[in-house]
Design a protein around this motif. Structure first.
Motif, PDB file in Angstrom:
ATOM      1  N   PRO A  96      14.231  21.771 -34.782  1.00 27.78           N
ATOM      2  CA  PRO A  96      12.959  22.349 -34.333  1.00 27.78           C
ATOM      3  C   PRO A  96      11.798  21.946 -35.240  1.00 27.78           C
ATOM      4  N   ARG A 133       7.700  22.754 -36.082  1.00 23.40           N
ATOM      5  CA  ARG A 133       6.523  23.598 -35.907  1.00 23.40           C
ATOM      6  C   ARG A 133       5.295  22.691 -35.915  1.00 23.40           C
ATOM      7  N   TRP A 165       6.135  25.523 -31.213  1.00 26.00           N
ATOM      8  CA  TRP A 165       7.331  24.852 -31.730  1.00 26.00           C
ATOM      9  C   TRP A 165       7.886  23.913 -30.662  1.00 26.00           C
ATOM     10  N   CYS A 194      11.467  22.495 -29.713  1.00 27.38           N
ATOM     11  CA  CYS A 194      12.861  22.839 -30.034  1.00 27.38           C
ATOM     12  C   CYS A 194      13.820  21.997 -29.205  1.00 27.38           C
ATOM     13  N   PRO A 207      15.638  28.630 -30.607  1.00 30.64           N
ATOM     14  CA  PRO A 207      14.334  28.576 -31.269  1.00 30.64           C
ATOM     15  C   PRO A 207      14.325  29.438 -32.521  1.00 30.64           C
ATOM     16  N   ASP A 234      11.805  30.916 -33.857  1.00 31.50           N
ATOM     17  CA  ASP A 234      10.890  32.042 -33.644  1.00 31.50           C
ATOM     18  C   ASP A 234      10.829  32.332 -32.155  1.00 31.50           C
ATOM     19  N   ASN A 290       7.656  28.158 -27.397  1.00 30.72           N
ATOM     20  CA  ASN A 290       8.762  27.251 -27.700  1.00 30.72           C
ATOM     21  C   ASN A 290       8.956  26.266 -26.552  1.00 30.72           C
ATOM     22  N   LEU A 304      11.170  23.572 -25.048  1.00 27.65           N
ATOM     23  CA  LEU A 304      12.552  23.097 -25.120  1.00 27.65           C
ATOM     24  C   LEU A 304      12.606  21.668 -24.604  1.00 27.65           C
ATOM     25  N   ASN A 334      12.147  24.215 -19.169  1.00 25.81           N
ATOM     26  CA  ASN A 334      11.224  25.194 -19.732  1.00 25.81           C
ATOM     27  C   ASN A 334      10.834  26.284 -18.739  1.00 25.81           C
TER      28      ASN A 334
END
Length: 294
Positions: free
Chosen positions: A104, A106, A112, A114, A120, A122, A127, A129, A203
């Motif tokens: 991952p 940031r 993020w 990931c 994730p 966080d 996030n 994906l 996602n």
């Protein structure tokens, strides 16, 4: 299945002969690599450059008759091969081998990227994906990272965006997760269009919020935001297209550009756009601008 690699060190002038020799000897594939730390970061349009010193690798089934392969290859090189070595190559799922090294990332305060196969760090953040497959765009390259940082700083609620050269779909999906209403993607690579479709679904986004097209089939529109993370040469060539896709007062984000190329790329757009200060990471830059109102 195990493999053997025959590595040959040669010059650019002899590279074609060595490639043909390896294929004649039964190589399943041939790979060219820089043998003298001479990076070519962006070739000219229509150019396929090679380094002055080249390491060429032929991939063979481990059961190959190595002596016979050497003799056959040498016969195609005037009777003698340049400096060469055999190496054993462990069999792996090479398309997925990189996964263990992709973690991952940031990109900005609450954004993020990931890998789709990891949790994730966080769960409360935005996030994205991602499984890029064979398409460009994981967030690790400085150009993609710079674009994502820029995106995270924008107000995107309700906007329409264009992701030109969408690759894995990473920029367009980030825009949707950060509040954009719809993104139109385009890419010349069918594998990129397929990867974008998969990542949109991964996602939890509706596919009709991110339709993708080849450039020839891309519908005409004026978007609030146009993003293109390609290379300097194509970005200059595409200046009329990307300008037309951006509405008056709309925002433009360009990357895939070396710091030394920034002024030249901006010059192709300055008649219609006002540029913000250049953002740089390592030797790469991201250019952002606002299109002048009519």
């Amino acid at each position: 299945m195990a493999w053997l690699q025959l590595r040959i060190h040669t010059s650019r002038a002899q590279s074609g002969t060595v490639e043909a020799a390896l294929l004649a000897a039964g190589a399943a594939s041939v790979t060219f690599e820089d043998a003298a730390d001479q990076p070519i970061l962006e070739p000219a349009l229509g150019e396929t450059p090679l380094w002055e010193a080249v390491r060429i690798t032929g991939l063979f089934d481990a059961a190959v008759d190595t002596r016979g392969a050497i003799d056959t290859a040498a016969a195609h090189c005037g009777g003698k091969l340049p400096r060469h070595t055999w190496e054993l190559l462990e069999d792996k799922d090479w398309e997925r081998e990189w996964m263990q090294h992709y973690h991952p990332i940031r990109c900005a305060g609450n954004l993020w990227i990931c890998p789709s196969w990891t949790a994730p760090p966080d769960p409360g953040a935005v996030n994205l994906l991602l499984d890029p497959g064979l398409a460009f765009g994981t967030g690790t390259h400085p150009t993609t990272f710079l674009c994502l940082q820029w995106l995270a700083a924008q107000t995107l609620s309700g906007t329409t965006a264009v992701d030109y050269g969408c690759g894995s779909g990473i920029l367009g999906i980030a825009a949707l997760l950060l509040g954009a209403e719809r993104v139109v993607g385009t890419d010349i690579d069918p594998q990129a269009l397929a990867a974008t479709h998969r990542n949109v679904a991964r996602n939890g986004l509706a596919v009709d919020r991110f339709p993708v097209y080849t450039p020839a089939a891309c519908p005409g529109l004026e978007a609030d935001l146009v993003m293109a993370n390609i290379l300097a040469g194509p970005l200059m060539e595409l200046a009329p297209t990307l300008t037309a896709l951006t509405r008056p007062g709309g925002r433009l984000c360009l990357s895939g550009i070396l710091a030394t190329q920034a002024e030249t790329v901006m010059a192709a757009y300055t008649r219609d756009f006002d540029f913000a200060p250049v953002q740089q990471r390592q030797e790469w830059v991201c250019l952002s601008a606002v299109k002048a109102a009519r």
